[in-house]
Design a protein around this motif. Sequence first.
Motif, PDB file in Angstrom:
ATOM      1  N   VAL A 370      13.798  68.906  23.057  1.00  0.00           N
ATOM      2  CA  VAL A 370      14.575  67.813  24.038  1.00  0.00           C
ATOM      3  C   VAL A 370      15.532  67.212  23.290  1.00  0.00           C
ATOM      4  CG1 VAL A 370      12.956  65.993  23.977  1.00  0.00           C
ATOM      5  CG2 VAL A 370      14.019  66.742  26.228  1.00  0.00           C
ATOM      6  N   LEU A 371      15.666  67.054  21.879  1.00  0.00           N
ATOM      7  CA  LEU A 371      16.444  66.460  21.111  1.00  0.00           C
ATOM      8  C   LEU A 371      17.755  67.110  20.977  1.00  0.00           C
ATOM      9  CD1 LEU A 371      13.927  64.315  20.927  1.00  0.00           C
ATOM     10  CD2 LEU A 371      14.936  63.933  18.691  1.00  0.00           C
ATOM     11  N   GLY A 372      17.706  68.399  21.121  1.00  0.00           N
ATOM     12  CA  GLY A 372      18.718  69.487  20.421  1.00  0.00           C
ATOM     13  C   GLY A 372      19.901  69.561  21.610  1.00  0.00           C
ATOM     14  N   PRO A 373      20.543  70.525  21.604  1.00  0.00           N
ATOM     15  CA  PRO A 373      21.920  70.783  22.184  1.00  0.00           C
ATOM     16  C   PRO A 373      21.939  70.208  23.568  1.00  0.00           C
ATOM     17  CG  PRO A 373      21.311  72.734  21.054  1.00  0.00           C
ATOM     18  CD  PRO A 373      20.070  71.935  21.015  1.00  0.00           C
ATOM     19  N   SER A 374      22.852  69.460  24.061  1.00  0.00           N
ATOM     20  CA  SER A 374      22.752  68.537  25.247  1.00  0.00           C
ATOM     21  C   SER A 374      21.686  67.735  25.460  1.00  0.00           C
ATOM     22  CB  SER A 374      22.821  69.533  26.389  1.00  0.00           C
ATOM     23  OG  SER A 374      24.231  70.272  26.441  1.00  0.00           O
ATOM     24  N   GLY A 375      20.981  67.438  24.312  1.00  0.00           N
ATOM     25  CA  GLY A 375      19.673  66.537  24.129  1.00  0.00           C
ATOM     26  C   GLY A 375      19.719  65.219  24.017  1.00  0.00           C
ATOM     27  N   VAL A 376      18.699  64.578  23.903  1.00  0.00           N
ATOM     28  CA  VAL A 376      18.557  62.963  23.554  1.00  0.00           C
ATOM     29  C   VAL A 376      19.554  62.713  22.713  1.00  0.00           C
ATOM     30  CG1 VAL A 376      16.924  61.382  22.891  1.00  0.00           C
ATOM     31  CG2 VAL A 376      16.014  63.220  24.545  1.00  0.00           C
ATOM     32  N   LEU A 377      19.905  63.295  21.441  1.00  0.00           N
ATOM     33  CA  LEU A 377      20.595  62.489  20.428  1.00  0.00           C
ATOM     34  C   LEU A 377      22.006  62.516  20.739  1.00  0.00           C
ATOM     35  CD1 LEU A 377      19.125  64.359  17.151  1.00  0.00           C
ATOM     36  CD2 LEU A 377      18.578  61.925  18.080  1.00  0.00           C
ATOM     37  N   GLN A 378      22.431  63.378  21.686  1.00  0.00           N
ATOM     38  CA  GLN A 378      23.839  63.005  22.204  1.00  0.00           C
ATOM     39  C   GLN A 378      23.956  61.857  22.999  1.00  0.00           C
ATOM     40  OE1 GLN A 378      25.574  66.455  24.151  1.00  0.00           O
ATOM     41  NE2 GLN A 378      24.957  67.768  22.455  1.00  0.00           N
ATOM     42  N   GLY A 379      22.914  61.403  23.552  1.00  0.00           N
ATOM     43  CA  GLY A 379      22.880  60.305  24.575  1.00  0.00           C
ATOM     44  C   GLY A 379      22.595  58.960  23.762  1.00  0.00           C
ATOM     45  N   ILE A 380      21.987  59.055  22.593  1.00  0.00           N
ATOM     46  CA  ILE A 380      21.489  57.986  21.831  1.00  0.00           C
ATOM     47  C   ILE A 380      22.796  57.091  21.183  1.00  0.00           C
ATOM     48  CG2 ILE A 380      20.156  57.133  19.821  1.00  0.00           C
ATOM     49  CD1 ILE A 380      18.269  57.411  22.102  1.00  0.00           C
ATOM     50  N   ARG A 381      22.681  55.698  21.315  1.00  0.00           N
ATOM     51  CA  ARG A 381      23.602  55.058  20.733  1.00  0.00           C
ATOM     52  C   ARG A 381      23.100  53.473  20.479  1.00  0.00           C
ATOM     53  NH1 ARG A 381      25.970  55.697  25.869  1.00  0.00           N
ATOM     54  NH2 ARG A 381      26.085  53.449  27.055  1.00  0.00           N
ATOM     55  N   PRO A 382      23.542  52.537  19.826  1.00  0.00           N
ATOM     56  CA  PRO A 382      22.839  51.510  19.317  1.00  0.00           C
ATOM     57  C   PRO A 382      22.314  50.942  20.607  1.00  0.00           C
ATOM     58  CG  PRO A 382      24.789  51.803  17.972  1.00  0.00           C
ATOM     59  CD  PRO A 382      24.910  52.965  18.850  1.00  0.00           C
TER      60      PRO A 382
END
Length: 582
Positions: A370-382
Amino acid sequence: MRRRWLGGKMAAVSLRLGDLVWGKLGRYPPWPGKIVNPPKDLKKPRGKKCFFVKFFGTEDQLDLLALLCQISNLKMNWSQGSAWIKVEQLKPYHAHKEEMIKINKGKRFQQAVDAVEEFLRRAKGKDQTSSHNSADDKNRRNSSEERSRPNSGDEKRKLSLSEGKVKKNMGEGKKRVSSGSSERGSKSPLKRAQEQSPRKRGRPPKDEKDLTIPESSTVKGMMAGPMAAFKWQPAVSEPVKDADPHFHHFLLSQTEKPAVCYQAITKKLKICEEETGSTSIQAADSTAVNGSITPTDKKIGFLGLGLMGSGIVSNLLKMGHTVTVWNRTAEKCDLFIQEGARLGRTPAEVVSTCDITFACVSDPKAAKDVLGPSGVLQGIRPGKCYVDMSTVDADTVTELAQVIVSRGGRFLEAPVSGNQQLSNDGMLVILAAGDRGLYEDCSSCFQAMGKTSFFLGEVGNAAKMMLIVNMVQGSFMATIAEGLTLAQVTGQSQQTLLDILNQGQLASIFLDQKCQNILQGNFKPDFYLKYIQKDLRLAIALGDAVNHPTPMAAAANEVYKRAKALDQSDNDMSAVYRAYIH
């Protein structure tokens, strides 16, 4: 085909104005009420004979009943929490009280039953007061007549006997009332079988197998360099304050010492209730178990609408949270959109538009994917916050924490102990670890979804504790199945074995429910067998990592593996019973 209510239509019974009844609302659980006169402006439905029923409960419960009636196409008086109910959908309250309590285990259902009993106690109190006053008036009249008579020896003796009977009856009445109260108090609170939102909705989805995203991504590959040695340092902040007096936060000090100090810091707030002498059928305590929650003003995201996630999201919405949902099978989001949730097209969109995003998926692979492509990491920011509620191993959750924090995000693990029923009822137990400040920010969310939360320190502690809890539960379930099959092959009654266990120290709702599943051959999933086997496997690996023996868990794991080979993966964990009979 819709299942009939408790075995079919009831036999005709004589009901009249003022009777206490159980009213059946479509396919939803029966609810206690009282037959009353309808408002003049509310016409009686055509067709079959109906009674107008005013239901017991708090304001939010009655809003829920109104929704259920609307879903079931029943005429509803929205302002009074009342409805026209067909006579075949009514049962007398007292005659069916025990069976209703047995099949309905929601906290709000129990509150409604308590409201009925309070109504009955008040009614009895008034009757006794009226009877006592009537007896006193009669005694005064007799005494006056007695003094006016020249010869009243016999009458005095009769009066004395009459007074004795009145006092005796009064004493017996008080004992009966006291006994009823004591009997209720001795029963443990029961949870309702299905809780719905005040907003429009249908039955929550019940399948969690779609949560695994097909495209696999490796978290370890995303992490390199100095973050590999990451170790979470919990932030120091003020203790969590309970907004709900029925919800408890536990902050557990995790140290390197063998003995762990468990310090409960619960602070209960007093609830001010208006005292009235009314005999209204509204609950005496109008404060719902979670009714005092003030929802956070932060935007909440939720990824995963399986057995656990569906109930969690429903309760978040019910308590006024702003929630954006995503699920791999998008159709599962529809019911929650109708409730008022917003739709996120991808996990990245949910995370980027929300302040705190929760995820509850099936296993370590799904938690990473769920962190991968189009996943959580693309939306995470400070400043963005991520809370993983999946039951995974400590290594997996540590990797998740590393990548979230490396992007400037805040991370909390918060796996939950419970099942689909407890999720629907908002009675889960939350085990949290990681960012202490984020734990406090999630306070209103945890109160909406559970009855208790524990803060266990640094990332990984909650995962370990959750695996240990499920290891114990899974091993116990395998032992229950083993005992029932041994009773059967030795000619003993399985029902008698259950009755004996229910009278002993092992008695519990879990024991009774799982044994009933086996005796009835009903293995509808409340906690998937494949997931308890997964947790046993991870718990055994946890023991291996610290060179600690787990022979009981290992034996139980083999039985569950056998059950999986018999195609029981998507049944309830109690289907492990079938591994012993094949």
